[in-house]
Design a protein around this motif. Sequence first.
Motif, PDB file in Angstrom:
ATOM      1  N   ARG A 200      52.793  35.908  90.374  1.00 55.67           N
ATOM      2  CA  ARG A 200      52.269  34.827  89.547  1.00 55.67           C
ATOM      3  C   ARG A 200      52.620  35.018  88.070  1.00 55.67           C
ATOM      4  O   ARG A 200      52.741  36.160  87.613  1.00 55.67           O
ATOM      5  N   VAL A 201      52.749  33.920  87.339  1.00 53.02           N
ATOM      6  CA  VAL A 201      52.928  33.988  85.884  1.00 53.02           C
ATOM      7  C   VAL A 201      51.870  33.075  85.257  1.00 53.02           C
ATOM      8  O   VAL A 201      51.956  31.845  85.359  1.00 53.02           O
ATOM      9  N   VAL A 202      50.856  33.691  84.673  1.00 52.44           N
ATOM     10  CA  VAL A 202      49.723  32.926  84.140  1.00 52.44           C
ATOM     11  C   VAL A 202      49.858  32.826  82.614  1.00 52.44           C
ATOM     12  O   VAL A 202      49.898  33.847  81.919  1.00 52.44           O
ATOM     13  N   GLY A 203      49.930  31.616  82.119  1.00 56.85           N
ATOM     14  CA  GLY A 203      50.053  31.398  80.676  1.00 56.85           C
ATOM     15  C   GLY A 203      48.681  31.215  80.051  1.00 56.85           C
ATOM     16  O   GLY A 203      47.871  30.434  80.551  1.00 56.85           O
ATOM     17  N   VAL A 204      48.426  31.944  78.973  1.00 59.23           N
ATOM     18  CA  VAL A 204      47.153  31.792  78.263  1.00 59.23           C
ATOM     19  C   VAL A 204      47.389  30.895  77.052  1.00 59.23           C
ATOM     20  O   VAL A 204      48.263  31.175  76.223  1.00 59.23           O
ATOM     21  N   ALA A 205      46.606  29.816  76.970  1.00 56.88           N
ATOM     22  CA  ALA A 205      46.751  28.860  75.871  1.00 56.88           C
ATOM     23  C   ALA A 205      45.404  28.678  75.195  1.00 56.88           C
ATOM     24  O   ALA A 205      44.398  28.407  75.854  1.00 56.88           O
ATOM     25  N   LYS A 206      45.394  28.845  73.888  1.00 60.03           N
ATOM     26  CA  LYS A 206      44.179  28.535  73.137  1.00 60.03           C
ATOM     27  C   LYS A 206      44.017  27.012  73.143  1.00 60.03           C
ATOM     28  O   LYS A 206      45.021  26.283  73.159  1.00 60.03           O
TER      29      LYS A 206
ATOM     30  N   ARG B 196      58.237  26.057  80.619  1.00 62.49           N
ATOM     31  CA  ARG B 196      59.601  26.175  81.139  1.00 62.49           C
ATOM     32  C   ARG B 196      60.163  27.578  80.948  1.00 62.49           C
ATOM     33  O   ARG B 196      60.737  28.164  81.855  1.00 62.49           O
ATOM     34  N   LEU B 197      59.992  28.101  79.737  1.00 63.26           N
ATOM     35  CA  LEU B 197      60.596  29.408  79.420  1.00 63.26           C
ATOM     36  C   LEU B 197      60.026  30.520  80.288  1.00 63.26           C
ATOM     37  O   LEU B 197      60.705  31.512  80.560  1.00 63.26           O
ATOM     38  N   ASN B 198      58.757  30.379  80.677  1.00 62.85           N
ATOM     39  CA  ASN B 198      58.089  31.452  81.404  1.00 62.85           C
ATOM     40  C   ASN B 198      58.015  31.226  82.906  1.00 62.85           C
ATOM     41  O   ASN B 198      57.624  32.133  83.640  1.00 62.85           O
ATOM     42  N   GLY B 199      58.357  30.026  83.356  1.00 62.22           N
ATOM     43  CA  GLY B 199      58.176  29.725  84.778  1.00 62.22           C
ATOM     44  C   GLY B 199      56.728  29.878  85.185  1.00 62.22           C
ATOM     45  O   GLY B 199      56.403  30.508  86.199  1.00 62.22           O
ATOM     46  N   LEU B 200      55.832  29.298  84.388  1.00 59.33           N
ATOM     47  CA  LEU B 200      54.397  29.464  84.665  1.00 59.33           C
ATOM     48  C   LEU B 200      54.040  28.993  86.071  1.00 59.33           C
ATOM     49  O   LEU B 200      54.628  28.035  86.586  1.00 59.33           O
ATOM     50  N   THR B 201      53.051  29.672  86.661  1.00 56.34           N
ATOM     51  CA  THR B 201      52.503  29.192  87.935  1.00 56.34           C
ATOM     52  C   THR B 201      51.064  28.720  87.760  1.00 56.34           C
ATOM     53  O   THR B 201      50.519  28.024  88.603  1.00 56.34           O
ATOM     54  N   ALA B 202      50.411  29.150  86.671  1.00 48.34           N
ATOM     55  CA  ALA B 202      49.016  28.741  86.403  1.00 48.34           C
ATOM     56  C   ALA B 202      48.742  28.982  84.925  1.00 48.34           C
ATOM     57  O   ALA B 202      49.547  29.632  84.227  1.00 48.34           O
TER      58      ALA B 202
END
Length: 421
Positions: free
Chosen positions: A261-267, A320-326
Motif C-alpha cells: 500500500r502507499v498511503v498519502g497523508v494530506a493536511k 500520480r507521483l506516488n501511486g497512492l492507494t489510500a
Amino acid sequence: MPRSKADIVLGVQWGDEGKGRVVDSFAADYDMVARFGGGDNAGHTLVVGEQKLALRIVPSGVLQERPQLFIGGGTVVSLEGLASELEMLSGLGVDVSRIKLSDRAHVVFPYHAALDRANEKARGDAALGTTGRGIGPAYTDKAARLGVTFAELRKPEAVADKVRYNLLARAAALLSMNAPPNADDIVAAMLDRLPSIMPHVVDGVAYLHDALESGKRILIEGAQGTLLDVGYGTYPFVTSSHTIAGGACTGLGLGPTAIGRVVGVAKAYCTRVGAGPFPSELDDEAGARLRERGGEFGTVTARPRRCGWFDAVAARYAARLNGLTAAVVTKLDVLSHFERIAIVRDYRSGNRSVDFGAANELGLAPELEWFEGWNQDISDVRRIGDLPDAARRYVKALESALTVPVEAVSVGPERSSLALA
Ligand code: GDP
Ligand code: IMO
Ligand code: MG
C-alpha cells in the motif's frame, strides 16, 4: 512464511502533514517501521496521552512496543543528532536496542551544517530557507563520492583522513567563516560518539530483506513531502532527496514489487516552511487563524509556517507521483468554525487547465472553489460518517482530489483523535 510486502506512509504536500502521528497509529500492526530518506531536517510529533515527543531521525513507531525501528540507507544522519535522540528516548524508558541503522546511510558532519548555513547566507534574498542541518551538503557529498557511510565508520582511522581531505577540499568556502570547522575537533567528536552509535549499525540490505522474506510486516515512513522532492517538487525550493514513493525503493534497496500500500497523508489545508512557490498562501486574517489554531510553527526550527488553502491540483499531482492507494486527512479540527473554506480547484491559462508543475513555473494564479464551514467542535468524532454534513462534503472534495479513498481523518493531535471510515 510468504514474502510480505512493505506499506508506505508519506506526505503529499510540503511536509509537516502529520505523518508522524499517522505512522504512530499504524505502527501497532507492524513488525518494523523504516525511514528511507532525509535526516534531522524532519520533525515528527507524537502525542500519546500526556506525552509529547518530537522525533527527527528515529522512526515514528518508537512509542509502540512491537516494531523494530530501522533508519535506512537513503538517510543522512548526524552522529550528535542520533546520539542525543537515543539518549532522550532511553531517558523515557524506551528500549533503544530496537533501533537499527543501515551501514549504507551517510554521516552528516558538523562541516555540512556549517556549509549549509554559509550557502544560505551567500544566497542572500534568494535563500531557500533550509533547516540549516547540513542535509543538502551531505547529499551533495554522497553524489560527489566524498561522503562517509556508516559502513566506513567501522574503520575510523580511514575516515579521519577523509574528514581532513574534505575540509581541505573546501578550504575556500570554509575560510570565509568566522569560526571554520576544525578537522581534529570533528574527528575527536566522532570517535567519542562511535561507541554509542556503532552497536546500532547493521548490514541494511540483509536486515530489511531477511525481515521481508520471513514474512515480517514493514511500514515505511516518509519524511518531508512530495512537493519538496528534489526531482518533482517546486525546484529549487526543495530538499535534497527523493521524498516520493520511488525514493522508498532506492532509500531502502527495495524493488517496486516489494511495495504494497502507499498511503498519502494530506493536511486539510496547506502549509510550507521556508521559501518557494505556494499558490494558495493566505497573507490575511484567515492565514493567521490557520497558523494560530493549527499551531503551525516548525518542529525543528520553530519558524512560523506559511499557511493557505488545500490545493486540489497539487494533491492530484502528488497522487500520480506516488501511486497512492489510500489517503489520510489530518488536522480537520483546525478548520472548524471557519465560515467558509476554499480549495484550489484549477490553474488556467486562457481556457486550458494547467497541471501543478507547469502552473508553478508559469506563475499561474489558482482558481478557488468555496465550501460552507461547520460551526461545531469535531474533536470527539471517531467515524468519518459521524462528521457534520459540511465537514463530510469537504472531506469528499479532498478525496476526489487525492483520487483514492480517505481511510482516516485526524481531528486532534492525540493518538486516539482519529476518525475512521
Ligand atoms: P510531520 O512532520 O508530518 O510528522 O508533522 P509535524 O509533527 O511536523 O506537524 C504536525 C503538527 O500537527 C504536530 O504538532 C502535531 O502534533 C499536530 N497534529 C497532528 N495531527 C493533528 C490533528 O488532527 N489536529 C491538530 N489540531 N493537530 C494535529
Ligand atoms: P517533515 O518530515 C517541512 C524544507 C525546509 C526548506 C527545504 C530545504 O517534518 O515533514 P533542507 O534543510 O531539507 O535542505 O531544507 O525543505 N523542509 C521541510 N519542511 N517539513 C519537513 O520535514 C522538512 N524538511 C525540509 O524548510 O524549505
Ligand atoms: Mg514535521
